[in-house]
Design a protein around this motif. Structure first.
Motif, PDB file in Angstrom:
ATOM      1  N   VAL A  47      -2.801 -14.643   7.783  1.00  0.00           N
ATOM      2  CA  VAL A  47      -1.759 -14.237   6.626  1.00  0.00           C
ATOM      3  C   VAL A  47      -2.337 -13.390   5.840  1.00  0.00           C
ATOM      4  O   VAL A  47      -3.783 -13.788   5.543  1.00  0.00           O
ATOM      5  N   VAL A  48      -2.160 -12.078   5.749  1.00  0.00           N
ATOM      6  CA  VAL A  48      -2.778 -11.118   4.948  1.00  0.00           C
ATOM      7  C   VAL A  48      -1.852 -10.814   3.818  1.00  0.00           C
ATOM      8  O   VAL A  48      -0.675 -10.336   4.039  1.00  0.00           O
ATOM      9  N   ILE A  49      -2.327 -10.756   2.631  1.00  0.00           N
ATOM     10  CA  ILE A  49      -1.669 -10.593   1.429  1.00  0.00           C
ATOM     11  C   ILE A  49      -2.272  -9.335   0.477  1.00  0.00           C
ATOM     12  O   ILE A  49      -3.500  -9.490   0.395  1.00  0.00           O
ATOM     13  N   VAL A  50      -1.377  -8.576   0.505  1.00  0.00           N
ATOM     14  CA  VAL A  50      -1.980  -7.189  -0.287  1.00  0.00           C
ATOM     15  C   VAL A  50      -1.305  -7.428  -1.649  1.00  0.00           C
ATOM     16  O   VAL A  50      -0.300  -7.309  -1.909  1.00  0.00           O
ATOM     17  N   HIS A  51      -2.064  -7.254  -2.544  1.00  0.00           N
ATOM     18  CA  HIS A  51      -1.990  -7.547  -3.892  1.00  0.00           C
ATOM     19  C   HIS A  51      -1.651  -6.502  -4.777  1.00  0.00           C
ATOM     20  O   HIS A  51      -2.502  -5.710  -5.066  1.00  0.00           O
ATOM     21  N   ASN A  52      -0.264  -5.933  -5.004  1.00  0.00           N
ATOM     22  CA  ASN A  52       0.060  -4.448  -5.679  1.00  0.00           C
ATOM     23  C   ASN A  52       0.132  -4.808  -7.170  1.00  0.00           C
ATOM     24  O   ASN A  52       0.261  -3.911  -7.913  1.00  0.00           O
ATOM     25  N   ASP A  53      -0.304  -6.046  -7.668  1.00  0.00           N
ATOM     26  CA  ASP A  53      -0.337  -6.186  -9.042  1.00  0.00           C
ATOM     27  C   ASP A  53      -1.047  -7.955  -9.001  1.00  0.00           C
ATOM     28  O   ASP A  53      -1.522  -8.229  -8.199  1.00  0.00           O
ATOM     29  N   ASP A  54      -1.161  -8.142 -10.261  1.00  0.00           N
ATOM     30  CA  ASP A  54      -2.200  -9.602 -10.436  1.00  0.00           C
ATOM     31  C   ASP A  54      -1.251 -10.707 -10.584  1.00  0.00           C
ATOM     32  O   ASP A  54      -1.709 -11.706 -11.337  1.00  0.00           O
ATOM     33  N   ALA A  55       0.078 -10.600 -10.416  1.00  0.00           N
ATOM     34  CA  ALA A  55       0.927 -11.634 -10.700  1.00  0.00           C
ATOM     35  C   ALA A  55       0.864 -13.020  -9.699  1.00  0.00           C
ATOM     36  O   ALA A  55       1.049 -14.122 -10.364  1.00  0.00           O
ATOM     37  N   HIS A  68      -6.892 -12.061   1.348  1.00  0.00           N
ATOM     38  CA  HIS A  68      -6.514 -11.413   0.268  1.00  0.00           C
ATOM     39  C   HIS A  68      -6.941  -9.996   0.086  1.00  0.00           C
ATOM     40  O   HIS A  68      -8.234  -9.637  -0.121  1.00  0.00           O
ATOM     41  N   LEU A  69      -6.130  -8.628  -0.189  1.00  0.00           N
ATOM     42  CA  LEU A  69      -6.650  -7.487  -0.312  1.00  0.00           C
ATOM     43  C   LEU A  69      -6.057  -7.137  -1.436  1.00  0.00           C
ATOM     44  O   LEU A  69      -4.979  -7.016  -2.010  1.00  0.00           O
ATOM     45  N   ARG A  70      -7.100  -6.536  -2.329  1.00  0.00           N
ATOM     46  CA  ARG A  70      -6.815  -5.700  -3.663  1.00  0.00           C
ATOM     47  C   ARG A  70      -7.006  -4.448  -3.838  1.00  0.00           C
ATOM     48  O   ARG A  70      -7.960  -4.138  -4.110  1.00  0.00           O
ATOM     49  N   PRO A  71      -6.028  -3.455  -3.657  1.00  0.00           N
ATOM     50  CA  PRO A  71      -6.047  -2.289  -3.905  1.00  0.00           C
ATOM     51  C   PRO A  71      -6.396  -2.059  -5.479  1.00  0.00           C
ATOM     52  O   PRO A  71      -6.110  -3.024  -6.213  1.00  0.00           O
ATOM     53  N   THR A  72      -6.874  -0.927  -5.795  1.00  0.00           N
ATOM     54  CA  THR A  72      -7.445  -0.752  -7.592  1.00  0.00           C
ATOM     55  C   THR A  72      -5.932  -0.415  -7.992  1.00  0.00           C
ATOM     56  O   THR A  72      -6.015  -0.354  -9.400  1.00  0.00           O
ATOM     57  N   ARG A  73      -4.984  -0.410  -7.485  1.00  0.00           N
ATOM     58  CA  ARG A  73      -3.734   0.133  -8.188  1.00  0.00           C
ATOM     59  C   ARG A  73      -2.470  -0.083  -7.258  1.00  0.00           C
ATOM     60  O   ARG A  73      -2.820  -0.677  -5.923  1.00  0.00           O
ATOM     61  N   ASN A  74      -1.155  -0.093  -7.684  1.00  0.00           N
ATOM     62  CA  ASN A  74      -0.131  -0.184  -6.805  1.00  0.00           C
ATOM     63  C   ASN A  74       0.105   0.818  -5.963  1.00  0.00           C
ATOM     64  O   ASN A  74       0.481   2.060  -6.312  1.00  0.00           O
ATOM     65  N   ILE A  75      -0.124   0.595  -4.694  1.00  0.00           N
ATOM     66  CA  ILE A  75      -0.066   1.733  -3.752  1.00  0.00           C
ATOM     67  C   ILE A  75       1.161   1.979  -2.923  1.00  0.00           C
ATOM     68  O   ILE A  75       1.277   2.839  -2.143  1.00  0.00           O
ATOM     69  N   GLY A  76       2.016   0.989  -3.204  1.00  0.00           N
ATOM     70  CA  GLY A  76       3.393   0.920  -2.749  1.00  0.00           C
ATOM     71  C   GLY A  76       3.375   0.067  -1.449  1.00  0.00           C
ATOM     72  O   GLY A  76       2.433  -0.374  -0.814  1.00  0.00           O
ATOM     73  N   PHE A  77       4.589  -0.003  -0.804  1.00  0.00           N
ATOM     74  CA  PHE A  77       4.849  -0.901   0.153  1.00  0.00           C
ATOM     75  C   PHE A  77       4.175  -0.487   1.539  1.00  0.00           C
ATOM     76  O   PHE A  77       3.311  -1.066   2.263  1.00  0.00           O
ATOM     77  N   GLY A  78       4.396   0.665   1.994  1.00  0.00           N
ATOM     78  CA  GLY A  78       3.810   1.245   3.406  1.00  0.00           C
ATOM     79  C   GLY A  78       2.398   1.282   3.194  1.00  0.00           C
ATOM     80  O   GLY A  78       1.697   0.929   4.181  1.00  0.00           O
ATOM     81  N   ALA A  79       1.805   2.206   2.219  1.00  0.00           N
ATOM     82  CA  ALA A  79       0.287   2.060   2.064  1.00  0.00           C
ATOM     83  C   ALA A  79      -0.259   0.769   2.201  1.00  0.00           C
ATOM     84  O   ALA A  79      -1.410   0.476   2.879  1.00  0.00           O
TER      85      ALA A  79
END
Length: 306
Positions: A47-55, A68-79
């Motif tokens: 299971v890979v979870i991309v966190h587009n926020d901190d909720a 868990h992957l945490r971009p520095t900002r909300n990068i959108g669904f596709g990205a």
């Protein structure tokens, strides 16, 4: 679907989760949710979870193989899916919206060892009403109607909505006939599948460069299916027969949030229109520009809409 997957039984000791299937990677793009139900997956699945926020609290995800992957900002669904794709080591992956509730039988239905299979399942909304999971690609006139949300106030099963669908589709494909369909098989060159829940070969996804990251939200699944079909004309989209899962569609609330979501949706629709060849598509893209400007004004605070 492979016959062996279709005949796999469920083991009561694993909370209804199917056993005996090849492991897959399940990708979630988490935004605006504080919990995920992964009980429908197999223990050997990744299971890979991309966190587009901190909720989302990572500790709330009960799975032994989660990353868990945490971009520095909300990068959108596709990205976000593309970011997760870099971690995928299984031949197949399943995209699953965080507001979708599934069970072990759906894990069986989404299994396949055939790269040509793009698989989805029947889905109902939170009220138990059927939703579309497969549709024909939109025409430019249908896209224009979508841009102005002409079907917003019509029930999914209404005759007026069916008539509008017929009139706005140049190929006269009756998309309303696909509402709540329990099973089926179509060429990916004529029909696309919603990314709410979809199973796809990981290498095929890599071969087309994943999702187009310029689609921040909405229409990225239409664009992806079209590019997969162009690269692999033999691919087919299948609705695998099983009980319907639940997808809480349209869950945003509040005028400001709805306007921001609608702005993203319209921008993605215009991008899709302007990416298609032909004069009609350019006209559709141009005619939706005024509504995009109006929504941008609302989001920026105009008319108390931001």
């Amino acid at each position: 679907m492979a016959a062996s997957a279709r005949l796999t039984a469920e083991d009561p000791s694993t909370n209804g989760v199917a056993v005996g299937l090849e492991p897959v990677t399940v990708i979630y793009v988490a935004y605006g949710t504080n919990s995920l139900d992964t009980a429908w997956t197999q223990p050997d699945d990744a299971v890979v979870i991309v966190h587009n926020d901190d909720a989302l609290d990572p500790a709330s995800v009960a799975h032994s193989r989660v990353r868990h992957l945490r971009p520095t900002r909300n990068i959108g669904f596709g990205a976000a899916v593309n970011l997760a794709l870099e971690c995928v080591q299984t031949p197949r992956l399943i995209l699953c919206n965080p507001d979708t509730l599934l069970s072990g039988v759906h894990r069986v239905a989404l299994a396949s060892d055939q790269p040509d299979h793009l698989i989805t399942i029947p889905l109902n909304d939170e009220r138990g009403e059927a939703t579309w999971v497969v549709q024909p690609y939109p025409s430019c006139t249908a896209a224009l109607a979508m841009g102005y949300r002409l079907g917003r106030h019509l029930q999914r099963t209404s005759r007026l909505r069916a008539l509008g669908s017929l009139l706005t589709n140049s190929r006269r494909v009756r998309s309303e006939a696909l509402l709540g369909i329990g099973e089926g098989d179509w060429s990916l060159s004529t029909h696309w599948a919603s990314a709410a829940v979809v199973s796809v070969d990981a290498q095929r996804l890599r071969d087309v460069g994943g999702f187009d990251p310029r689609y921040f939200l909405y229409m990225e699944d239409v664009d992806l299916c079209q590019r997969l079909a162009e690269r692999f004309p033999e691919m087919r989209v299948r609705v695998s027969p099983c009980p319907a899962g639940t997808h809480a569609v349209g869950g945003s609330s509040g005028v400001a949030l709805r306007n921001r979501v609608e702005l993203h949706r319209l921008r993605s629709l215009r991008r899709y229109c302007l990416s298609r060849p032909g004069f009609g598509w350019r006209v559709a893209g141009a005619l939706t520009a005024p509504r995009e400007r109006w929504l941008a004004w609302r989001v920026s605070g105009g008319g108390d809409g931001g």
